[in-house]
Design a protein around this motif. Structure first.
Motif, PDB file in Angstrom:
ATOM      1  N   GLU A 244       0.835  -1.196   0.000  1.00 53.92           N
ATOM      2  CA  GLU A 244       0.000   0.000   0.000  1.00 53.92           C
ATOM      3  C   GLU A 244       0.872   1.250   0.000  1.00 53.92           C
ATOM      4  OE1 GLU A 244      -3.245   0.427  -0.264  1.00 53.92           O
ATOM      5  OE2 GLU A 244      -3.570  -1.740  -0.490  1.00 53.92           O
ATOM      6  N   GLY A 245       0.458   2.225  -0.773  1.00 51.20           N
ATOM      7  CA  GLY A 245       1.188   3.480  -0.823  1.00 51.20           C
ATOM      8  C   GLY A 245       2.359   3.504  -1.782  1.00 51.20           C
ATOM      9  N   HIS A 246       2.660   2.365  -2.416  1.00 54.95           N
ATOM     10  CA  HIS A 246       3.770   2.287  -3.375  1.00 54.95           C
ATOM     11  C   HIS A 246       3.214   2.576  -4.769  1.00 54.95           C
ATOM     12  CE1 HIS A 246       7.397   1.239  -5.342  1.00 54.95           C
ATOM     13  NE2 HIS A 246       7.172  -0.046  -5.528  1.00 54.95           N
ATOM     14  N   GLU A 247       3.463   3.770  -5.281  1.00 56.02           N
ATOM     15  CA  GLU A 247       2.844   4.206  -6.534  1.00 56.02           C
ATOM     16  C   GLU A 247       3.799   4.203  -7.721  1.00 56.02           C
ATOM     17  OE1 GLU A 247      -0.411   4.713  -6.805  1.00 56.02           O
ATOM     18  OE2 GLU A 247      -0.540   4.148  -4.680  1.00 56.02           O
ATOM     19  N   ARG A 248       5.024   3.807  -7.517  1.00 51.86           N
ATOM     20  CA  ARG A 248       6.010   3.841  -8.599  1.00 51.86           C
ATOM     21  C   ARG A 248       5.720   2.778  -9.654  1.00 51.86           C
ATOM     22  NH1 ARG A 248      11.578   5.328  -9.077  1.00 51.86           N
ATOM     23  NH2 ARG A 248      12.592   4.157 -10.752  1.00 51.86           N
ATOM     24  N   THR A 249       5.850   3.147 -10.918  1.00 52.66           N
ATOM     25  CA  THR A 249       5.794   2.170 -12.002  1.00 52.66           C
ATOM     26  C   THR A 249       7.209   1.898 -12.500  1.00 52.66           C
ATOM     27  OG1 THR A 249       5.461   3.876 -13.690  1.00 52.66           O
ATOM     28  CG2 THR A 249       3.483   2.862 -12.719  1.00 52.66           C
ATOM     29  N   TRP A 250       7.428   0.668 -12.920  1.00 55.85           N
ATOM     30  CA  TRP A 250       8.732   0.235 -13.429  1.00 55.85           C
ATOM     31  C   TRP A 250       8.433  -0.750 -14.548  1.00 55.85           C
ATOM     32  CZ3 TRP A 250      13.578  -0.785 -10.054  1.00 55.85           C
ATOM     33  CH2 TRP A 250      14.607  -1.346 -10.825  1.00 55.85           C
ATOM     34  N   GLY A 251       8.517  -0.289 -15.792  1.00 52.60           N
ATOM     35  CA  GLY A 251       8.134  -1.160 -16.890  1.00 52.60           C
ATOM     36  C   GLY A 251       6.697  -1.616 -16.706  1.00 52.60           C
ATOM     37  N   GLY A 252       6.477  -2.922 -16.667  1.00 53.00           N
ATOM     38  CA  GLY A 252       5.144  -3.469 -16.470  1.00 53.00           C
ATOM     39  C   GLY A 252       4.693  -3.543 -15.030  1.00 53.00           C
ATOM     40  N   TRP A 253       5.558  -3.150 -14.078  1.00 54.60           N
ATOM     41  CA  TRP A 253       5.199  -3.179 -12.667  1.00 54.60           C
ATOM     42  C   TRP A 253       4.554  -1.857 -12.264  1.00 54.60           C
ATOM     43  CZ3 TRP A 253       9.338  -5.836 -14.471  1.00 54.60           C
ATOM     44  CH2 TRP A 253       9.538  -7.137 -14.006  1.00 54.60           C
ATOM     45  N   GLY A 254       3.538  -1.936 -11.461  1.00 51.03           N
ATOM     46  CA  GLY A 254       2.883  -0.742 -10.955  1.00 51.03           C
ATOM     47  C   GLY A 254       1.715  -1.132 -10.077  1.00 51.03           C
ATOM     48  N   PRO A 255       1.072  -0.178  -9.420  1.00 51.76           N
ATOM     49  CA  PRO A 255       0.013  -0.500  -8.459  1.00 51.76           C
ATOM     50  C   PRO A 255      -1.231  -1.119  -9.082  1.00 51.76           C
ATOM     51  CG  PRO A 255       0.204   1.879  -8.765  1.00 51.76           C
ATOM     52  CD  PRO A 255       1.389   1.267  -9.439  1.00 51.76           C
ATOM     53  N   VAL A 256      -1.559  -0.782 -10.328  1.00 51.52           N
ATOM     54  CA  VAL A 256      -2.777  -1.318 -10.955  1.00 51.52           C
ATOM     55  C   VAL A 256      -2.669  -2.831 -11.106  1.00 51.52           C
ATOM     56  CG1 VAL A 256      -4.216  -1.315 -13.030  1.00 51.52           C
ATOM     57  CG2 VAL A 256      -3.325   0.839 -12.127  1.00 51.52           C
ATOM     58  N   ARG A 257      -1.609  -3.284 -11.721  1.00 55.81           N
ATOM     59  CA  ARG A 257      -1.418  -4.728 -11.892  1.00 55.81           C
ATOM     60  C   ARG A 257      -0.945  -5.386 -10.600  1.00 55.81           C
ATOM     61  NH1 ARG A 257       1.144  -7.381 -17.034  1.00 55.81           N
ATOM     62  NH2 ARG A 257       3.067  -6.346 -16.427  1.00 55.81           N
ATOM     63  N   GLY A 258      -0.129  -4.640  -9.848  1.00 59.70           N
ATOM     64  CA  GLY A 258       0.461  -5.230  -8.662  1.00 59.70           C
ATOM     65  C   GLY A 258      -0.548  -5.640  -7.612  1.00 59.70           C
ATOM     66  N   ARG A 259      -1.691  -4.977  -7.569  1.00 58.43           N
ATOM     67  CA  ARG A 259      -2.707  -5.334  -6.576  1.00 58.43           C
ATOM     68  C   ARG A 259      -3.479  -6.593  -6.960  1.00 58.43           C
ATOM     69  NH1 ARG A 259      -3.779   0.669  -6.705  1.00 58.43           N
ATOM     70  NH2 ARG A 259      -2.530   1.511  -4.989  1.00 58.43           N
ATOM     71  N   LEU A 260      -3.335  -7.037  -8.223  1.00 61.06           N
ATOM     72  CA  LEU A 260      -4.106  -8.187  -8.703  1.00 61.06           C
ATOM     73  C   LEU A 260      -3.241  -9.366  -9.127  1.00 61.06           C
ATOM     74  CD1 LEU A 260      -6.740  -6.323 -10.928  1.00 61.06           C
ATOM     75  CD2 LEU A 260      -7.060  -7.183  -8.603  1.00 61.06           C
ATOM     76  N   LEU A 261      -2.043  -9.088  -9.640  1.00 61.98           N
ATOM     77  CA  LEU A 261      -1.213 -10.147 -10.200  1.00 61.98           C
ATOM     78  C   LEU A 261       0.201 -10.099  -9.606  1.00 61.98           C
ATOM     79  CD1 LEU A 261      -2.100  -9.693 -13.989  1.00 61.98           C
ATOM     80  CD2 LEU A 261      -2.906 -11.525 -12.482  1.00 61.98           C
ATOM     81  N   PRO A 262       0.801 -11.259  -9.359  1.00 67.79           N
ATOM     82  CA  PRO A 262       2.181 -11.253  -8.869  1.00 67.79           C
ATOM     83  C   PRO A 262       3.125 -10.773  -9.961  1.00 67.79           C
ATOM     84  CG  PRO A 262       1.517 -13.489  -9.402  1.00 67.79           C
ATOM     85  CD  PRO A 262       0.285 -12.630  -9.546  1.00 67.79           C
ATOM     86  N   GLY A 263       4.133 -10.003  -9.569  1.00 71.01           N
ATOM     87  CA  GLY A 263       5.098  -9.504 -10.543  1.00 71.01           C
ATOM     88  C   GLY A 263       6.473 -10.113 -10.404  1.00 71.01           C
ATOM     89  N   THR A 264       6.762 -10.667  -9.234  1.00 73.72           N
ATOM     90  CA  THR A 264       8.092 -11.199  -8.945  1.00 73.72           C
ATOM     91  C   THR A 264       7.982 -12.560  -8.275  1.00 73.72           C
ATOM     92  OG1 THR A 264       9.055  -8.988  -8.678  1.00 73.72           O
ATOM     93  CG2 THR A 264      10.230 -10.805  -7.629  1.00 73.72           C
ATOM     94  N   ALA A 265       8.908 -13.446  -8.621  1.00 69.33           N
ATOM     95  CA  ALA A 265       9.050 -14.727  -7.932  1.00 69.33           C
ATOM     96  C   ALA A 265      10.474 -14.809  -7.388  1.00 69.33           C
ATOM     97  CB  ALA A 265       8.791 -15.899  -8.871  1.00 69.33           C
ATOM     98  N   ILE A 266      10.599 -15.113  -6.108  1.00 72.41           N
ATOM     99  CA  ILE A 266      11.916 -15.254  -5.476  1.00 72.41           C
ATOM    100  C   ILE A 266      12.052 -16.699  -4.996  1.00 72.41           C
ATOM    101  CG2 ILE A 266      13.521 -14.381  -3.768  1.00 72.41           C
ATOM    102  CD1 ILE A 266      11.839 -11.851  -3.578  1.00 72.41           C
ATOM    103  N   PHE A 267      13.059 -17.378  -5.515  1.00 69.45           N
ATOM    104  CA  PHE A 267      13.301 -18.785  -5.190  1.00 69.45           C
ATOM    105  C   PHE A 267      14.389 -18.867  -4.114  1.00 69.45           C
ATOM    106  CE2 PHE A 267      11.435 -18.693  -9.329  1.00 69.45           C
ATOM    107  CZ  PHE A 267      10.695 -19.856  -9.458  1.00 69.45           C
ATOM    108  N   VAL A 268      14.050 -19.466  -2.999  1.00 67.42           N
ATOM    109  CA  VAL A 268      15.003 -19.662  -1.906  1.00 67.42           C
ATOM    110  C   VAL A 268      15.327 -21.152  -1.869  1.00 67.42           C
ATOM    111  CG1 VAL A 268      15.428 -19.376   0.560  1.00 67.42           C
ATOM    112  CG2 VAL A 268      13.946 -17.741  -0.648  1.00 67.42           C
ATOM    113  N   THR A 269      16.580 -21.500  -2.125  1.00 66.48           N
ATOM    114  CA  THR A 269      16.961 -22.900  -2.270  1.00 66.48           C
ATOM    115  C   THR A 269      18.255 -23.180  -1.511  1.00 66.48           C
ATOM    116  OG1 THR A 269      18.447 -22.776  -4.203  1.00 66.48           O
ATOM    117  CG2 THR A 269      16.085 -22.644  -4.639  1.00 66.48           C
ATOM    118  N   HIS A 270      18.561 -24.454  -1.358  1.00 67.49           N
ATOM    119  CA  HIS A 270      19.872 -24.827  -0.829  1.00 67.49           C
ATOM    120  C   HIS A 270      20.409 -26.042  -1.570  1.00 67.49           C
ATOM    121  CE1 HIS A 270      17.338 -27.531   1.720  1.00 67.49           C
ATOM    122  NE2 HIS A 270      18.353 -28.354   1.568  1.00 67.49           N
TER     123      HIS A 270
END
Length: 271
Positions: A244-270
């Motif tokens: 909430e409150g993060h209004e910056r857009t970066w390419g296809g990332w932004g609050p409109v899509r970000g509130r509905l669809l995931p934009g990033t996947a972070i894989f934590v592995t060993h």
């Protein structure tokens, strides 16, 4: 990405197959040519010594995805200007940063503070790291290397090779779901227009016909299969929510899509 190559202007951008060698080579030349422009656009968000995992703004200071680094030796690949490594070094972590593009590393060298030890930087392809086997406890990248090569399994295998047994490999990438949607942060970007299973890379071509930029799509299943093939165990898959409150857009990332669809996947592995 709108390539800047004065000697070979952008002629076309599309999803299409290209020779693996040409696509993999493009990453180095594109980031060399566009380092300054990229940092001018995003540098205020990334900072000079901050560890940001993604456009959603998730910071390592809050997430702790690398775990306890006390006494650990850490490697960053695809480091860009090495903001993440610089943040770690300021906290006493033994870290070295690598990137394939000299332009990004050169820009990063200018971020070191006068009177402080410089952040160790090394130009290297993540698919052929110049380090001995089992020489690191943690390897990571934040949107580096993996999206820009056709053979990401080689990146995973190199990470496994340089890690000690039990060592951690953590990386963030564009969430694979995003590839089914236009790269638009607004309402237009909420309607799927491509198959999620279409693995053709996004390619920008110059007037000469040369590949200027290539970014490769992998499904979630592809990522997991490549990790398993390299000998990694997946601990967590982190999908940062748009804050909430993060209004910056970066390419296809932004609050409109970000509130509905995931934009990033972070894989934590060993290993």
């Amino acid at each position: 990405m709108n390539s800047t190559q004065p000697d070979d202007p952008l002629a076309d951008a599309a999803y299409r197959d290209v020779p693996a060698e040409a696509g993999g080579r493009a990453g180095r030349t594109w980031w060399d040519a566009n380092a300054g422009e990229y940092l001018a656009e995003h540098g205020d968000f990334l900072g000079t010594a901050d560890f940001c995992w993604c456009p959603e703004g998730l910071r390592e200071a809050d997430a702790g995805l690398l775990g306890d680094l006390t006494g650990a030796r850490v490697l960053e690949i695809g480091a860009g200007a090495a903001q993440c490594s610089r943040w770690l070094a300021a906290r006493g972590v033994d870290v070295v940063a690598t990137d394939v593009a000299h332009g990004m590393l050169a820009a990063g060298a200018g971020y070191d503070r006068p009177g402080h030890p410089p952040t160790p930087l090394l130009q290297a392809d993540a698919r052929a790291l110049p380090f001995a086997d089992a020489s690191f406890d943690v390897v990571f990248t934040a949107f580096g290397a993996i999206p820009f090569v056709p053979d990401a399994v080689r990146v995973h295998r190199e990470a496994a090779r340089v890690l000690r047994p039990g060592g951690r490999w953590v990386f963030s990438v564009t969430h694979p779901l995003r590839w089914a949607f236009p790269d638009d942060p607004g309402e237009h970007g909420l309607t799927a227009s491509r198959s999620y299973f279409d693995r053709r890379p996004y390619v920008e071509t110059g007037t000469s016909g040369a590949v200027l930029y290539a970014e490769y799509h992998r499904t979630l299943g592809d990522h997991v299969a490549e990790l398993a093939a390299a000998g990694f165990v997946l601990e967590r898959l982190v999908e940062p929510e748009w804050p909430e409150g993060h209004e910056r857009t970066w390419g296809g990332w932004g609050p409109v899509r970000g509130r509905l669809l995931p934009g990033t996947a972070i894989f934590v592995t060993h290993r």
